[in-house]
Motif scaffolding. Structure first.
Motif, PDB file in Angstrom:
ATOM      1  N   MET A  96       0.985  -1.203   0.032  1.00 48.38           N
ATOM      2  CA  MET A  96      -0.071   0.079  -0.031  1.00 48.38           C
ATOM      3  C   MET A  96       0.860   1.297  -0.016  1.00 48.38           C
ATOM      4  SD  MET A  96      -3.051  -1.188  -0.049  1.00 48.38           S
ATOM      5  CE  MET A  96      -2.671  -2.482  -1.029  1.00 48.38           C
ATOM      6  N   THR A  97       1.921   1.171   0.869  1.00 45.51           N
ATOM      7  CA  THR A  97       2.972   2.312   0.881  1.00 45.51           C
ATOM      8  C   THR A  97       3.677   2.499  -0.609  1.00 45.51           C
ATOM      9  OG1 THR A  97       3.610   1.862   3.007  1.00 45.51           O
ATOM     10  CG2 THR A  97       5.102   3.188   1.858  1.00 45.51           C
ATOM     11  N   PHE A 100       0.945   3.951  -2.844  1.00 43.44           N
ATOM     12  CA  PHE A 100       0.607   5.585  -2.524  1.00 43.44           C
ATOM     13  C   PHE A 100       1.865   6.366  -3.326  1.00 43.44           C
ATOM     14  CE2 PHE A 100       1.413   9.423  -0.017  1.00 43.44           C
ATOM     15  CZ  PHE A 100       0.267   9.909   0.034  1.00 43.44           C
ATOM     16  N   SER A 101       3.209   6.024  -2.841  1.00 42.55           N
ATOM     17  CA  SER A 101       4.422   6.637  -3.250  1.00 42.55           C
ATOM     18  C   SER A 101       4.520   6.793  -4.711  1.00 42.55           C
ATOM     19  CB  SER A 101       5.510   6.183  -2.434  1.00 42.55           C
ATOM     20  OG  SER A 101       5.845   4.680  -2.677  1.00 42.55           O
ATOM     21  N   HIS A 103       2.339   6.890  -7.236  1.00 40.79           N
ATOM     22  CA  HIS A 103       1.107   7.679  -7.734  1.00 40.79           C
ATOM     23  C   HIS A 103       1.385   9.258  -7.246  1.00 40.79           C
ATOM     24  CE1 HIS A 103      -1.497   4.969 -10.038  1.00 40.79           C
ATOM     25  NE2 HIS A 103      -1.353   4.105  -9.246  1.00 40.79           N
ATOM     26  N   LEU A 104       2.166   9.132  -6.167  1.00 38.24           N
ATOM     27  CA  LEU A 104       2.142  10.431  -5.685  1.00 38.24           C
ATOM     28  C   LEU A 104       3.314  11.203  -6.632  1.00 38.24           C
ATOM     29  CD1 LEU A 104       2.491  12.840  -3.670  1.00 38.24           C
ATOM     30  CD2 LEU A 104       3.967  11.605  -2.270  1.00 38.24           C
ATOM     31  N   SER A 154      -2.785  10.506  -5.652  1.00 36.69           N
ATOM     32  CA  SER A 154      -2.298   9.484  -4.983  1.00 36.69           C
ATOM     33  C   SER A 154      -3.084   9.000  -3.826  1.00 36.69           C
ATOM     34  CB  SER A 154      -1.031   9.772  -4.403  1.00 36.69           C
ATOM     35  OG  SER A 154      -0.318   8.745  -3.727  1.00 36.69           O
ATOM     36  N   ALA A 155      -3.793  10.290  -3.251  1.00 38.14           N
ATOM     37  CA  ALA A 155      -4.737   9.736  -1.974  1.00 38.14           C
ATOM     38  C   ALA A 155      -5.736   9.156  -2.516  1.00 38.14           C
ATOM     39  CB  ALA A 155      -4.950  10.978  -1.175  1.00 38.14           C
ATOM     40  N   GLN A 157      -6.156   7.286  -5.193  1.00 37.05           N
ATOM     41  CA  GLN A 157      -5.883   5.967  -5.830  1.00 37.05           C
ATOM     42  C   GLN A 157      -5.747   5.107  -4.535  1.00 37.05           C
ATOM     43  OE1 GLN A 157      -6.789   5.878  -8.770  1.00 37.05           O
ATOM     44  NE2 GLN A 157      -4.878   5.089  -9.787  1.00 37.05           N
ATOM     45  N   PHE A 158      -5.093   5.625  -3.404  1.00 38.25           N
ATOM     46  CA  PHE A 158      -4.819   4.857  -2.349  1.00 38.25           C
ATOM     47  C   PHE A 158      -6.256   4.545  -1.631  1.00 38.25           C
ATOM     48  CE2 PHE A 158      -4.024   4.822   2.511  1.00 38.25           C
ATOM     49  CZ  PHE A 158      -3.005   3.736   2.424  1.00 38.25           C
ATOM     50  N   ILE A 162      -7.386   0.801  -0.321  1.00 35.96           N
ATOM     51  CA  ILE A 162      -7.023   0.340   0.966  1.00 35.96           C
ATOM     52  C   ILE A 162      -8.118  -0.339   1.701  1.00 35.96           C
ATOM     53  CG2 ILE A 162      -7.742   2.670   1.787  1.00 35.96           C
ATOM     54  CD1 ILE A 162      -4.628   0.480   2.874  1.00 35.96           C
TER      55      ILE A 162
END
Length: 309
Positions: A96-97, A100-101, A103-104, A154-155, A157-158, A162
């Motif tokens: 998950m990290t 997020f990263s 896509h960020l 990114s948030a 997508q996350f 999640i």
């Protein structure tokens, strides 16, 4: 969330199951990763240690190099480790990290490329107002907007991922954690989530790409009336940026603009924007850029310049 998940780790199937191919890929990607770091660090230091940092074009290029390093570092080290490992395991939280990263920093990079296109549009189409429009405050505001936009993307997508339940199987047919491969493993109907992913990643990439192409259409339209020398200089400045845009956007659009399906070719296309584009960016922006090459000589070969005087 823990009660809905029986999966605590995922197995990445990677690029190949052939050991010889994996060793070859490890050597290749090690070379690429070193080239990414050397090339982008050289560009960043050369810009920050010279007066180029005062020019908006190189101000954005400095941040593009930084985002390249961050973006590829979320994927490439894990990929190289897995190529030599017996089992390619990634924990749920690490997965998950990584989602997020990637896509960020990918979102930040897309928006910085858009900011660079806007800078070129103002420089060529409104040269008399360029320094007023692209002042330092405006440049900082654009970078902050790029970071904020990348975070929102990114948030989103996350959050779409999640809360999905994963109860097995846990094999991801990719070399890093991305949305579509994870949706295939979810123990739920992901049709609407897939559409939201298209709206988030696909349409954002498509709209950004169209905006970039329109900006260069207006640039080409404007320089028709310029002299041959001025046209050549404008095209030389913009061609590097267009090359980077196509190299990054074409494979990203292929993956994210379609419905929630995956193909075996996705992993190969993903290599373009996770490894190859960050590696070629320094070459593209330096080989055709006299100012960048002079700045690098000034920083890295000062004795040679002094002896040449």
């Amino acid at each position: 969330m823990g009660n809905r998940n029986n999966v605590t780790f995922f197995i990445l199937l990677g690029l190949s199951q052939n050991k010889n191919i994996e060793v070859f890929c490890f050597v290749l990607f090690l070379f690429c990763y070193l080239a990414i770091w050397v090339g982008n660090v050289l560009i960043m230091i050369s810009i920050m240690c010279t007066q180029l940092i005062d020019q908006p074009m190189y101000f954005f290029l400095n941040y593009l190099s930084l985002s390249d390093l961050c973006y590829t570092s979320t994927v490439t080290p894990k990929l190289m480790t897995d190529l030599l490992a017996e089992r390619r395991v990634i924990s749920y939280h690490h997965c998950m990290t990584q989602l997020f990263s990637t896509h960020l920093f990918g979102g930040v990079e897309i928006l910085i490329l858009t900011g660079m296109a806007y800078d070129r549009y103002v420089a060529i189409c409104k040269p008399l107002h360029y320094m007023v429009i692209m002042n330092r405050q405006r440049c900082h505001a654009i970078i902050l907007a790029c970071c904020a936009g990348g975070f929102v993307h990114s948030a989103s997508q996350f959050l779409l991922t999640i809360f999905l339940p994963f109860c097995g199987p846990n094999e991801i047919d990719h070399y890093f954690c991305d949305v579509y491969p994870l949706l295939k493993l979810a123990c739920a109907n992901t049709h609407w989530i897939g559409l939201l992913v298209i709206a988030n990643s696909g349409l954002i990439a498509l709209v950004t790409f169209v905006v970039l192409m329109l900006s260069y259409f207006f640039i080409l339209y404007t320089i028709r009336a310029y002299s041959v020398e001025s046209r050549h200089k404008a095209l030389s400045t913009c061609s590097s940026h267009i090359t980077v845009v196509v190299l990054f956007f074409a494979p990203a659009l292929f993956i994210y603009i379609r419905p929630n399906v995956t193909f075996s070719e996705d992993k190969v296309f993903a290599l373009f924007y996770t490894i190859l584009a960050p590696m070629f960016n320094p070459l593209i922006y330096t080989l055709r850029n006299a100012e960048m090459k002079n700045a690098m000589r000034k920083v890295w070969c000062p004795q040679r310049l002094l002896s040449g005087k």
